[in-house]
Scaffold this motif. Structure first.
Motif, PDB file in Angstrom:
ATOM      1  N   ALA A   1       0.833  -1.206   0.000  1.00 59.19           N
ATOM      2  CA  ALA A   1       0.000   0.000   0.000  1.00 59.19           C
ATOM      3  C   ALA A   1       0.865   1.253   0.000  1.00 59.19           C
ATOM      4  O   ALA A   1       0.581   2.228  -0.717  1.00 59.19           O
ATOM      5  CB  ALA A   1      -0.922  -0.019   1.217  1.00 59.19           C
ATOM      6  N   GLU A   2       1.928   1.247   0.772  1.00 56.69           N
ATOM      7  CA  GLU A   2       2.848   2.389   0.770  1.00 56.69           C
ATOM      8  C   GLU A   2       3.508   2.549  -0.583  1.00 56.69           C
ATOM      9  O   GLU A   2       3.716   3.673  -1.065  1.00 56.69           O
ATOM     10  CB  GLU A   2       3.894   2.192   1.857  1.00 56.69           C
ATOM     11  N   LEU A   3       3.801   1.440  -1.223  1.00 46.47           N
ATOM     12  CA  LEU A   3       4.444   1.490  -2.533  1.00 46.47           C
ATOM     13  C   LEU A   3       3.528   2.123  -3.577  1.00 46.47           C
ATOM     14  O   LEU A   3       3.955   2.971  -4.369  1.00 46.47           O
ATOM     15  CB  LEU A   3       4.848   0.075  -2.954  1.00 46.47           C
ATOM     16  N   VAL A   4       2.259   1.712  -3.599  1.00 43.84           N
ATOM     17  CA  VAL A   4       1.342   2.247  -4.607  1.00 43.84           C
ATOM     18  C   VAL A   4       1.017   3.713  -4.332  1.00 43.84           C
ATOM     19  O   VAL A   4       0.777   4.493  -5.271  1.00 43.84           O
ATOM     20  CB  VAL A   4       0.057   1.390  -4.659  1.00 43.84           C
ATOM     21  N   ASN A   5       1.018   4.137  -3.080  1.00 46.90           N
ATOM     22  CA  ASN A   5       0.730   5.537  -2.755  1.00 46.90           C
ATOM     23  C   ASN A   5       1.886   6.456  -3.095  1.00 46.90           C
ATOM     24  O   ASN A   5       1.682   7.662  -3.321  1.00 46.90           O
ATOM     25  CB  ASN A   5       0.384   5.674  -1.273  1.00 46.90           C
TER      26      ASN A   5
END
Length: 507
Positions: A61-65
């Protein structure tokens, strides 16, 4: 670091989950429409932002954000490598484990696939920043079993390392105490300890045989009062065995680091009960006549002699098979309880029926229900002494049904008990082998590091250290690294995927 940068479209489509049916309010509008490509160990996945943001605290999730507004360096901090042209993130992780990780985002829980080491999978979850609470209950039980096995292996390894290390802080007396403990309790530590164990085992068997042979009337002799007593030769052998057991018990007691726990240990209580009757009989024989009558002394002596049978349990100290049987029975307490419950119900039922059906017969042998318990016990266990038997037709039918039910009641729990014994025995063998393998690999790795470091090599050549040096070995992680032996290294960027061999994690 090498990655497979090109995957066939078939593989990509095969592991692309269906698009989410709903959006999570935690994700931003931009990230919900974002698609990222991740390459996990050569397998490419297309992931959607609205799906990953269902769990915003995870790494994905941090990566996609941060995929749209971060620099190359910031993105590389979240993965192993990043291709700006293909806009693809590379991770040197286990692709099979990642397929299980993706189940969280689509199904809300994670199942560990068959063939994946649970401990290695937990490291994968740590890397992807997923909490253990998302594991399904069946997988948690499997994880607990593996953690228990690793704890047992770690305990065995620590025990071996404690035997091998030489602590300079201990005094000379403590060193002698530890050496004596290894001599008496660790048959595998040296040739002398093995000889002592073999002699002790042989004397246990010899004393048991002497105890049995001494009861044969033809081998007994008469004392001054005309009573039959043991042959003097057998008494001499018995005395020699007791002296050995006494010296062995005292040495083990003196060498124990925790003497209070030593005294109250079950096996040590057995050892004490095995030698205590000899000295009590000796005291009563020489001093008892001055305190009580001769007949009472002889009765007390006979009662104490029977306690000598406790020494046969000393064999469990030297027999791994008997120890395994004890552990198997402990793990089968539930099955044994069911067996006793079945038999108790059957005994009460058939004894009451037998008494009711036989009480009107003029020559009945069933005089009461408690007296019929004995008949029900020997019938349901198919022993059948024949001292009590029914004489009416209905009573015989009751007897036939009782022994058929007894056979079924005994047979039902037998298979689980045997299965538990096989499992415990196999587990003991595997744990011992794994612990020895762990020690060998730790020693080999320590030796390799000593050869790579010139100063360590010169120190080892001077004889002031060895590959078993506690500091060197404890700082070494072998190919079957057991996390419980030391602090686990936090899983961070760039840490390679862990391999697994024989259900144990490796680095």
């Amino acid at each position: 670091m090498t990655f497979l940068t090109d995957c066939s479209p078939n593989i990509i489509d095969m592991w692309e989950f269906p698009r989410t049916r709903y959006a999570d309010s935690n994700g931003s509008g931009a990230s919900e429409e974002t698609e990222i490509a991740v390459n996990i160990g050569g397998v490419k996945h297309i992931l959607h932002g609205d799906v990953l943001n269902r769990y915003p605290e995870t790494r994905l999730a941090e990566l996609v954000n941060r995929a749209t507004d971060s620099t190359h360096e910031d993105l590389c901090a979240l993965c192993d490598d990043y291709d700006d042209l293909k806009r693809e993130f590379y991770f040197d992780r286990d692709p099979e484990a990642f397929k299980c990780i993706l189940e969280l985002y689509y199904y809300g829980e994670i199942h560990i696939k068959r063939g994946i080491c649970p401990m290695r999978f937990m490291r994968e979850m740590d890397y992807w920043e997923i909490d253990e609470e998302y594991l399904d209950e069946c997988c948690i039980s499997s994880l607990n079993e593996v953690q228990t096995e690793l704890a047992e292996i770690a305990e065995k390894v620590k025990t071996i390392l404690d035997d091998l290390e030489d602590d300079v802080r201990v005094t000379r007396g403590q060193k002698c105490q530890a050496l004596l403990w290894k001599l008496m309790e660790k048959p595998e530590s040296s040739l002398a300890s093995r000889v002592i164990a073999v002699v002790s085992f042989a004397l246990i068997l010899l004393s048991s045989v002497v105890m049995c042979v001494g009861t044969i009337p033809e081998l007994q002799v008469q004392d001054a009062q005309g009573n039959l007593v043991e042959h003097p030769t057998l008494e001499s052998i018995e005395t020699a065995c007791i002296i050995w057991f006494t010296v062995e018990y005292i040495l083990r007691f003196l060498s124990s680091s925790n003497q209070l726990r030593f005294v109250f240990s079950f096996m040590n209580i057995i050892d004490f009960l095995a030698i205590m009757p000899f000295y009590v009989v000796l005291i009563l024989t020489h001093l008892g006549t001055a305190i009580m009558e001769l007949a009472n002394v002889q009765q007390a002596v006979q009662a104490l002699r029977i306690m000598r049978i406790a020494r046969i349990f000393k064999l469990a100290r030297h027999s791994a098979g008997l120890q395994t049987l004890t552990f198997a029975l402990k793990s089968s307490l539930k099955e044994l309880g069911l067996l006793l419950m079945y038999m108790s119900v059957g005994i009460f039922l058939f004894s009451a029926l037998g008494y009711t059906l036989e009480q009107n017969h003029p020559e009945t042998m069933f005089t009461s229900i408690p007296q019929s318990f004995w008949w029900a016990i020997i019938t349901m266990t198919t022993v059948g002494y024949g001292d009590i038997y029914p004489k009416t037709t209905l009573g015989r039918c009751n007897a036939a049904v009782s022994f058929l039910c007894g056979v079924i009641a005994i047979a039902l729990p037998i298979h689980p008990i045997i299965n538990n014994f096989v499992i415990v025995y196999s587990k003991q063998r595997v744990l011992e082998t794994a612990a020895k393998h762990e020690i060998e690999l730790m020693a080999l790795r320590a030796q390799e590091e000593a050869q790579e470091c010139p100063e360590a090599g010169r120190t080892a050549s001077d004889g002031s250290s060895s590959v078993w040096d506690s500091a060197a070995v404890s700082a070494t992680k072998s190919d079957t690294y057991i996390p419980l032996l030391g602090d686990q290294t936090n899983v961070s960027k760039g840490s390679p995927a862990h391999k697994c061999s024989n259900n144990y994690c490796t680095e």
